[in-house]
Design an enzyme around this catalytic site. Structure first.
Site, PDB file in Angstrom:
ATOM      1  CG  HIS A  29      -2.084   0.902   1.110  1.00  0.00           C
ATOM      2  ND1 HIS A  29      -2.000   2.252   1.348  1.00  0.00           N
ATOM      3  CD2 HIS A  29      -3.365   0.656   0.741  1.00  0.00           C
ATOM      4  CE1 HIS A  29      -3.186   2.797   1.145  1.00  0.00           C
ATOM      5  NE2 HIS A  29      -4.035   1.847   0.764  1.00  0.00           N
TER       6      HIS A  29
ATOM      7  CG  ASP B 201      -8.424  -4.522  -2.304  1.00  0.00           C
ATOM      8  OD1 ASP B 201      -9.640  -4.403  -2.111  1.00  0.00           O
ATOM      9  OD2 ASP B 201      -7.703  -3.598  -2.706  1.00  0.00           O
TER      10      ASP B 201
HETATM   11  N1  COA Z   1       4.130  -7.704  -3.662  1.00  0.00           N
HETATM   12  C1  COA Z   1       5.470  -7.763  -3.606  1.00  0.00           C
HETATM   13  N2  COA Z   1       6.266  -6.668  -3.532  1.00  0.00           N
HETATM   14  C2  COA Z   1       5.661  -5.498  -3.497  1.00  0.00           C
HETATM   15  C3  COA Z   1       4.277  -5.375  -3.554  1.00  0.00           C
HETATM   16  C4  COA Z   1       3.493  -6.547  -3.639  1.00  0.00           C
HETATM   17  N3  COA Z   1       2.169  -6.491  -3.711  1.00  0.00           N
HETATM   18  N4  COA Z   1       3.956  -4.081  -3.529  1.00  0.00           N
HETATM   19  C5  COA Z   1       5.102  -3.412  -3.449  1.00  0.00           C
HETATM   20  N5  COA Z   1       6.146  -4.260  -3.442  1.00  0.00           N
HETATM   21  C6  COA Z   1       7.557  -3.908  -3.373  1.00  0.00           C
HETATM   22  C7  COA Z   1       8.004  -3.278  -4.700  1.00  0.00           C
HETATM   23  O1  COA Z   1       8.463  -4.243  -5.607  1.00  0.00           O
HETATM   24  C8  COA Z   1       9.077  -2.351  -4.234  1.00  0.00           C
HETATM   25  O2  COA Z   1      10.244  -3.114  -4.035  1.00  0.00           O
HETATM   26  P1  COA Z   1      11.711  -2.468  -4.265  1.00  0.00           P
HETATM   27  O3  COA Z   1      11.856  -1.421  -3.202  1.00  0.00           O
HETATM   28  O4  COA Z   1      12.634  -3.617  -4.108  1.00  0.00           O
HETATM   29  O5  COA Z   1      11.701  -1.881  -5.648  1.00  0.00           O
HETATM   30  C9  COA Z   1       8.604  -1.873  -2.860  1.00  0.00           C
HETATM   31  O6  COA Z   1       7.710  -2.903  -2.384  1.00  0.00           O
HETATM   32  C10 COA Z   1       7.846  -0.568  -2.957  1.00  0.00           C
HETATM   33  O7  COA Z   1       6.823  -0.730  -3.949  1.00  0.00           O
HETATM   34  P2  COA Z   1       6.098   0.393  -4.731  1.00  0.00           P
HETATM   35  O8  COA Z   1       5.457  -0.182  -5.962  1.00  0.00           O
HETATM   36  O9  COA Z   1       7.007   1.574  -4.915  1.00  0.00           O
HETATM   37  O10 COA Z   1       4.987   0.797  -3.721  1.00  0.00           O
HETATM   38  P3  COA Z   1       3.826   1.753  -4.049  1.00  0.00           P
HETATM   39  O11 COA Z   1       3.514   2.441  -2.789  1.00  0.00           O
HETATM   40  O12 COA Z   1       4.071   2.588  -5.232  1.00  0.00           O
HETATM   41  O13 COA Z   1       2.660   0.736  -4.486  1.00  0.00           O
HETATM   42  C11 COA Z   1       0.707  -0.533  -4.605  1.00  0.00           C
HETATM   43  C12 COA Z   1       1.517   0.471  -3.778  1.00  0.00           C
HETATM   44  C13 COA Z   1      -0.599  -0.783  -3.865  1.00  0.00           C
HETATM   45  C14 COA Z   1       0.401   0.031  -5.985  1.00  0.00           C
HETATM   46  C15 COA Z   1       1.513  -1.857  -4.727  1.00  0.00           C
HETATM   47  O14 COA Z   1       1.836  -2.324  -3.439  1.00  0.00           O
HETATM   48  C16 COA Z   1       0.778  -2.923  -5.529  1.00  0.00           C
HETATM   49  O15 COA Z   1       0.823  -2.920  -6.748  1.00  0.00           O
HETATM   50  N6  COA Z   1       0.096  -3.869  -4.816  1.00  0.00           N
HETATM   51  C17 COA Z   1      -0.634  -4.936  -5.492  1.00  0.00           C
HETATM   52  C18 COA Z   1      -2.011  -4.472  -5.971  1.00  0.00           C
HETATM   53  C19 COA Z   1      -2.971  -4.193  -4.850  1.00  0.00           C
HETATM   54  O16 COA Z   1      -3.149  -4.992  -3.945  1.00  0.00           O
HETATM   55  N7  COA Z   1      -3.630  -3.017  -4.910  1.00  0.00           N
HETATM   56  C20 COA Z   1      -4.641  -2.622  -3.954  1.00  0.00           C
HETATM   57  C21 COA Z   1      -4.160  -1.516  -3.075  1.00  0.00           C
HETATM   58  S1  COA Z   1      -5.353  -1.139  -1.815  1.00  0.00           S
END
Ligand code: COA
Length: 381
Positions: free
Chosen positions: A263, A317
């Site tokens: 998140h 979720d």
């Molecule tokens: N599974 C595994 N690794 C994850 C992850 C996940 N669901 N979400 C983030 N990470 C990791 C990233 O690969 C990144 O790793 P790094 O530092 O080695 O590059 C780190 O955590 C930070 O991720 P980032 O994408 O920059 O976080 P964000 O704050 O931009 O993204 C989301 C937040 C929600 C978009 C992301 O966590 C995601 O895509 N989750 C899956 C979809 C989901 O459940 N969405 C509903 C949200 S309520």
């Protein structure tokens, strides 16, 4: 003049001052008007939580009884609106149906003006009262079933389930949906809430405000992650296959993302995920635990050792889709249920936006060409 800083997605840029909800992502805290969401999910009901969000404080007994009564009185929809819903394609997505139906509901409203606070409050009640009816009506029509009249003897969550499935839910199932509505009702400045505030800032009518927000929530980057999480658990094939599944994905892509985890704001387990899981345990105690739930639990356990250091834990979720499925709710209704809940938050932000309103009119950074000469069509190469 120096160019203003551009932040894609307006990340970290405050879009409004708001007193409605508060998140402390490091300490797993989400509060509505100062009250923790997990306490509300346990102790309150969706009607009371909606009042809290809209008005700022918990209602008195009298206020809650009057509000609840008014919501029950506003559940029915005009027969022509039912006709409109009957004309919608059964293959269409329920979120698209909801967006169109909410806009059409506004065409039966006594006014489009937002100048009178009393009329605005009536619109809040009409919307909160009727949105579940619109969702249920389209769901029944697309299945070739009759639209059911709302039942004034049932509370908000029970009536919604009754209108969808034609059966009164058990108290445990009612409680799960009521709590799911509470935990989804508000979440600070997300994309759909921002949409509601932008539309509201133009003094558009509240039906247009909610229709616009529904449109934004229909996008897979906003609503819909619970659907993907559910598909993921199904594709794993059982709790004993989680380790092999995770190892294979990580071998192919060390940055493999698990749906329903991570998140932007929470760097610990989302407090809403704990609430949903607690309720799931309650529902599953009545039956046996579904394989998908055990698969999700196993995945959470294994993922913690790998992703925990990055602050990636289950979000709301992760478990909600499993719970909804166990209750027999079709996958494409997950986001409409979210929309029913979030209507309370959107309307709270709409009312807040109208106080001291200023229309949203951000800046852009122009990256095109200027002063281009018009070449008549016949002279173009
Ligand atoms: N599974 C595994 N690794 C994850 C992850 C996940 N669901 N979400 C983030 N990470 C990791 C990233 O690969 C990144 O790793 P790094 O530092 O080695 O590059 C780190 O955590 C930070 O991720 P980032 O994408 O920059 O976080 P964000 O704050 O931009 O993204 C989301 C937040 C929600 C978009 C992301 O966590 C995601 O895509 N989750 C899956 C979809 C989901 O459940 N969405 C509903 C949200 S309520």
């Amino acid at each position: 003049m120096s160019e203003p800083e551009f932040r894609p997605g307006l990340e970290d840029v405050p879009a409004a001052k708001s007193a409605i909800s508060f998140i402390d992502g490091k300490n797993a805290r989400l509060e509505y008007r100062g009250l923790p969401v997990d306490v509300l999910a346990r102790e309150s009901c969706f009607e009371e939580t909606s009042w809290l969000l809209l008005k700022g404080t918990l209602p008195s007994q009298r206020e809650l009884a009057d509000f609840d009564h008014a919501l029950r009185q506003n559940r029915s929809i005009h027969f022509r609106l039912k006709d409109l819903i009957r004309c919608m394609p059964a293959s269409g997505h329920p979120m698209d149906a909801l967006q169109a139906a909410v806009a059409a509901l506004g065409m039966y409203a006594p006014t489009r003006s937002v100048k009178d606070p009393e009329a605005n409050w009536q619109a809040v009640i009409r919307l909160l009262g009727a949105v579940p009816t619109l969702v249920a009506a389209f769901h029944r029509v697309r299945r070739g079933e009759e639209i059911l009249e709302p039942r004034a003897d049932l509370d908000y969550a029970a009536n919604f389930l009754y209108m969808l499935f034609g059966q009164e839910p058990t108290p445990a199932v009612r409680k799960v949906i009521d709590a799911a509505l509470i935990v989804h009702s508000e979440h600070t400045m997300n994309a759909s809430t921002f949409t509601a505030r932008v539309t509201g800032s133009a003094l558009a009518n509240p039906y247009a405000v909610i229709a616009a927000a529904v449109g934004t929530l229909s996008g897979p980057l906003h609503g819909g992650a619970n659907e993907e999480a559910l598909n993921q658990f199904e594709s794993i094939g059982g709790p004993d296959k989680v380790k092999a599944w995770l190892d294979a994905h990580l071998a192919a892509d060390p940055k493999f993302k698990i749906m329903g985890m991570g998140h932007r704001v929470y760097k610990v387990k989302d407090p809403r995920a704990n609430v949903v899981q607690e309720l799931a345990e309650h529902v599953f105690a009545e039956s046996s635990k579904p394989k998908l739930y055990e698969t999700a639990q196993e995945l959470e356990k294994l993922a913690e050792g790998i992703y925990g250091v990055k602050g990636v834990y289950p979000n709301v979720d992760f478990y909600s889709g499993v719970v909804y499925q166990a209750l027999g709710i079709p996958t494409d209704l997950f986001t409409p249920i979210f929309a029913v809940a979030r209507t309370a938050g959107w309307l709270s932000h709409w009312l807040e936006q109208l106080q001291g309103n200023r229309i949203f009119r951000p800046e852009q950074i122009f990256v095109g060409t200027t002063g281009v000469e018009y070449v008549p069509l016949g002279k173009r190469p």
